[in-house]
Design a protein around this motif. Sequence first.
Motif, PDB file in Angstrom:
ATOM      1  N   TYR A 143       5.543  -1.268   3.888  1.00 10.45           N
ATOM      2  CA  TYR A 143       4.305  -1.995   3.647  1.00 10.45           C
ATOM      3  C   TYR A 143       4.523  -3.251   2.804  1.00 10.45           C
ATOM      4  N   LEU A 151       0.553   1.254   6.859  1.00 12.09           N
ATOM      5  CA  LEU A 151      -0.465   0.832   5.897  1.00 12.09           C
ATOM      6  C   LEU A 151      -0.470   1.707   4.651  1.00 12.09           C
ATOM      7  N   VAL A 168      -7.122  -5.591   7.253  1.00  9.22           N
ATOM      8  CA  VAL A 168      -5.971  -4.782   6.856  1.00  9.22           C
ATOM      9  C   VAL A 168      -6.076  -4.390   5.386  1.00  9.22           C
ATOM     10  N   VAL A 182      -6.405  -0.562   3.751  1.00  8.50           N
ATOM     11  CA  VAL A 182      -5.458  -0.025   2.770  1.00  8.50           C
ATOM     12  C   VAL A 182      -6.201   0.408   1.512  1.00  8.50           C
TER      13      VAL A 182
END
Length: 396
Positions: A355, A348, A148, A152
């Motif tokens: 977020y 994201l 993740v 990002v």
Amino acid sequence: MHHDELTFLPGLVAEADCPTEDRRLQLVPLTEAEHLAWTESPAAAALGGVSFMQCPSWGRVKDGWQAEHLGWRDAGGRLVGAALVLSRSVPRLGRRLCYLPEGPVIDWGDPHLDRWLGPMVHHLRERGAFAVRMGPPLLLRRWQAKTVRDTVRSAAARRLRDVIPDEVDPVGATVVGRLRGQGWRPAAEDAQPRFVFRLPLAGRSLDDLWSGLNPQWRRNIKKARSCGVELGTGDMGHLPEFYRLLCATQERGGFDLGRQLPYFQRQYREMNNERPGRMRLFLARHDGEVLAAHTLASVGTQAWYLYGANADHHRTVRPSNALQWAMIRHAYGQGASVYDMRGVKDCLDPEGSDYGLLRWKLGTGGHVAETLGEWELVLSRSLHLAFRTYMAARSR
């Protein structure tokens, strides 16, 4: 019977779905005591455990809903599955919506899934259900924290669902097709979060968990300690303070959980009456003032972070990180295999408001998991449409 209603015959299972008599299951009513005993049995653990929302006490927490306890027995009379069904009569319709939050707890890997769901649907229809909604306690996909963060950082995607997962759960993926084949459809909206954040605890030491925290989390925990933040637990008498902080948190974050103090008092009372310690309130104090109050639920080898409430001031002493670390250590000490931090959004976009919470949870080093979400079987299309119209009018 209306032409738009579906018909289910009791105990009828197609030959292809149930090839032998000894595979048939009998749906039976359970007492609360029988249901509770089963939730804590090896049989329930073998099915992946039981959510706190499938424990008998949850039926008493949900004011305004009627609770029913159902079980499945095999040909030998053994209890092999169970469900807490919440039902609510809808004004002017004369029928009810049935809801199984994070349930039922059955063998979802069984290729003959209709032998479980068919009798349940028939029973609920006979009880006046115009629709049945359930949340199969299964996962579809997982993304590790590093995946993740890397996504990002590279701006490769703005939604988690667009990122190739680190793992796909074969049972969850298979069950989606089987549910569709039996007429179930994804609910228009999920009452429970579709994406959750989980920190695995099994097979790890506390040192492993500490090193798994990102550097900022470790610095914040040490900062709280050096600033004299005191960590402990509260009781029912501390819930008004928790609720005051929760209201401040909601106002600061621009959201509304729609819960009042009596709800949390009922939740604390009923869950702990069922099993002492099932719900705990953790407190972080600084100079005698409560700056953070978080709640934790535990069932078997699972633990859930439910609600976090934090003050607007003195945030530089980092009470929330320290309190979460205390809760993780408590769950670990109680033998929990996973610490579930509950819902996150799949946003994201680092500039997006959704977020922030995900970024904070990523700091623990766990993973994001996508559940199957909630599914509905509509038994009367006309009544279901009337219900949706009624709910839309209520929300305006």
